[in-house]
Design a protein around this motif. Sequence first.
Motif, PDB file in Angstrom:
ATOM      1  N   LYS A  10       0.830  -1.207   0.000  1.00  0.00           N
ATOM      2  CA  LYS A  10       0.000   0.000   0.000  1.00  0.00           C
ATOM      3  C   LYS A  10       0.871   1.266   0.000  1.00  0.00           C
ATOM      4  CE  LYS A  10      -3.336   2.403   2.924  1.00  0.00           C
ATOM      5  NZ  LYS A  10      -3.990   2.382   4.223  1.00  0.00           N
ATOM      6  N   TYR A  11       1.962   1.208   0.762  1.00  0.00           N
ATOM      7  CA  TYR A  11       2.801   2.413   0.888  1.00  0.00           C
ATOM      8  C   TYR A  11       4.021   2.376  -0.033  1.00  0.00           C
ATOM      9  CZ  TYR A  11      -0.160   3.743   4.746  1.00  0.00           C
ATOM     10  OH  TYR A  11      -1.253   4.100   5.500  1.00  0.00           O
ATOM     11  N   ASN A  12       4.008   1.475  -1.011  1.00  0.00           N
ATOM     12  CA  ASN A  12       5.067   1.423  -2.000  1.00  0.00           C
ATOM     13  C   ASN A  12       6.445   1.147  -1.369  1.00  0.00           C
ATOM     14  OD1 ASN A  12       5.985   1.509  -4.583  1.00  0.00           O
ATOM     15  ND2 ASN A  12       6.207   3.754  -4.680  1.00  0.00           N
ATOM     16  N   GLN A  13       6.451   0.222  -0.386  1.00  0.00           N
ATOM     17  CA  GLN A  13       7.705  -0.094   0.317  1.00  0.00           C
ATOM     18  C   GLN A  13       8.045  -1.589   0.213  1.00  0.00           C
ATOM     19  OE1 GLN A  13       9.530   2.277   1.541  1.00  0.00           O
ATOM     20  NE2 GLN A  13       8.170   3.992   2.029  1.00  0.00           N
ATOM     21  N   SER A  14       7.473  -2.277  -0.774  1.00  0.00           N
ATOM     22  CA  SER A  14       7.673  -3.739  -0.857  1.00  0.00           C
ATOM     23  C   SER A  14       9.137  -4.129  -1.079  1.00  0.00           C
ATOM     24  CB  SER A  14       6.836  -4.321  -2.000  1.00  0.00           C
ATOM     25  OG  SER A  14       5.484  -4.069  -1.753  1.00  0.00           O
ATOM     26  N   HIS A  15       9.931  -3.203  -1.622  1.00  0.00           N
ATOM     27  CA  HIS A  15      11.349  -3.510  -1.866  1.00  0.00           C
ATOM     28  C   HIS A  15      12.086  -3.891  -0.573  1.00  0.00           C
ATOM     29  CE1 HIS A  15      11.176   0.622  -0.506  1.00  0.00           C
ATOM     30  NE2 HIS A  15      12.427   0.494  -0.136  1.00  0.00           N
ATOM     31  N   LEU A  16      11.519  -3.522   0.574  1.00  0.00           N
ATOM     32  CA  LEU A  16      12.197  -3.819   1.843  1.00  0.00           C
ATOM     33  C   LEU A  16      12.231  -5.331   2.119  1.00  0.00           C
ATOM     34  CD1 LEU A  16      10.690  -0.881   3.947  1.00  0.00           C
ATOM     35  CD2 LEU A  16      12.986  -1.032   2.972  1.00  0.00           C
ATOM     36  N   GLY A 195      11.001   8.693  -1.571  1.00  0.00           N
ATOM     37  CA  GLY A 195      10.005   8.334  -0.552  1.00  0.00           C
ATOM     38  C   GLY A 195      10.159   6.904  -0.054  1.00  0.00           C
ATOM     39  N   LYS A 196      11.112   6.181  -0.627  1.00  0.00           N
ATOM     40  CA  LYS A 196      11.296   4.788  -0.192  1.00  0.00           C
ATOM     41  C   LYS A 196      12.297   4.719   0.965  1.00  0.00           C
ATOM     42  CE  LYS A 196       9.991   2.543  -4.433  1.00  0.00           C
ATOM     43  NZ  LYS A 196      10.364   1.761  -5.591  1.00  0.00           N
TER      44      LYS A 196
END
Length: 471
Positions: A10-16, A195-196
Motif C-alpha cells: 500500500k505504501y510502495n515499500q515492498s522492496h524492503l 520516498g522509499k
Amino acid sequence: MSDLLNTLEKYNQSHLMKYFSELNAEEQQNLTAELESINFDNIAKLTAEYVLKQPETHIPADLSPAPFFGLNSKNDAEKELYSQALEKGIELLKAGKVAALTVAGGQGTRLGYDGPKGTYPISPVENKTFFQYYAETILRIREKYNCDFKWYVMTSILNNDATIQHFEENNYFGLDQDSVMFFAQGTMPCIGYDGKLLLNSKSSLAKNPDGHGGTLLALKKSGALAEMAQNGVEYISYFQIDNPLVTIANELFIGLSALKDSEMSAIMLAKTNAFEKLGNFCVSDNKLSIIEYSDMPEELATATDENGVLKFIAGSPAIHIISREFVERLTADGTLNLPWHRADKKVPCLNEEGVLATPKTENAVKLEAFIFDALPLASKTLILEADRNSEFAPTKNQTGVDSVESCRDMLMERDAKWLENAGVTVPRNEDGALDCKIELSPLKFIDAEDVKNYCASNTVNISAEDSIYLS
Ligand code: UTP
C-alpha cells in the motif's frame, strides 16, 4: 505476515522484503519486527511534508527579540534577585534536587572520529575524554555540595554499547555505577528522495537517531524520568557532549529558574555577528522560540537598535535547565510531537546488487527533532546571559572554527584566567596568547573559587613553554 506485506505494498515499500527469502529465521524475525514497529501512514505524511518538498520555515510577522537576564544585574532589584537566586541554586544543589543530563546520541560526523564523540580525548594536557572530563566535574560537584548529583547520559543505538564500554573500562572514572544512567534515544528511518525507506543490510533498515529533541520522550520511555521523581530531582541541567566548558552546576541559572517557576530555561550568548551559526532567541505570540540561523531572514538577522547593537543579539549554545515536571507533562501519554527538521545526507544503503555502499551524492533525508522546539510549549521560560569564554567551546570539527583546537585553547584560557585571578603569573606572549599549556583537573577545580582556595596555600610556578597539569 500478510498484513505487513499488504501495508508495504500500500505504501510502495515492498522492496524492503527483497532479500527476505535469503535470511535465516532470526534475521527474518528481526526484519519483520522492525517493519512492524514502523507507522507507515506517518512515514507517508512525513515524506509528503519534508522529503518530496523542501519544508518552509514560517517566520511570524510579530517576531521580536527575546528578553533576557543580563550577565550582571542591571539595577538594585535585579541585584537582589540574583543574590536570592544564587542562594536558591546552592540550596537545590545541596538538597540533591538537580541532575545532569548529557545528550551524546549524535553521530559526530563532522569530527570524523571512529567512536562515540564522548570518548574523544579532548583535554589539552592529559587528553581526558569528554566523558572523563564531565565525570570528574560531577565528582567535584558532589563533593562541593555534599549531594547526590546524578548523571543521565543519552546515547543512541549507534553508540550505546561503545559508550558503556568506555565507562566500564575506566571504572566509571571514579563515580559509583549507580550514579550514572545511560538511556538510548529513539530512531527514525532515513527516507530516500523517492520516498522509499532504505535497507542498511538485508535484514535491517537505515536509521538515524531522532535528534536531541528525542531526549524528552526517551527520558520518559527509559524510566529515567520516573527515577528522577523517585530521587527527588526537580531540575535537569541539560548540555551537549561536545562543550566541556559548560558550567554544569550553574547556581544562578538553577536558582533563577526555580524562583521564576521557569519550566524550561536557556543560556544565551551575545552573538559576535549577524550571521553567527547560533539559533536566535525570538518571541512571537508571547511564546519563546528559537529560529535557526539558516532560517533567519537577513533583514532581521542584521537589524540593529539605536546604538548599533544587533536586535536579535541572543544566540543559543544549547544549555538548558528543564524542570522534571515539564517533561512529565509533555510526555504524559507516552508521545511527544515536536516538529521535524530535514537534513540531506549521503546515507549508506544496499545498492542494486545488494551490497552496502555510500553514495557519492546526497540520497536521503534524515529527520530530527530539536530540543529547543519544546520552549514554546513551556508555560514559563527564561533566558540568562553567559560569558562565552567561560561557557561555550563547541567541538564540531578537527580544526578551525568550533574545533578540537579551539576547544582546547578555550579550556586553557579559562584555566589560565582562574589562575591569574588567584594571583598566579601565567606566561604569555606579547600578543597576550598563552606561552604554556595549562590544564586544571576538574576533580579539584570547577570554578574560580576552587582555584583561589588552592592558590592561597600552594605556590604555583609556571615557566614559559611549560606544560602544567594541576590535580
Ligand atoms: P550536533 O547536531 O552538533 O551533532 O549535536 P553531532 O552528532 O555532535 O555532530 P554532526 O552534526 O554529526 O557533525 C548537538 C548535540 O546533540 C546531540 C549530540 O550528541 C551533541 O551533543 N545529539 C544530536 C543527540 O544526542 N542525538 C541526536 O540525534 C542528535
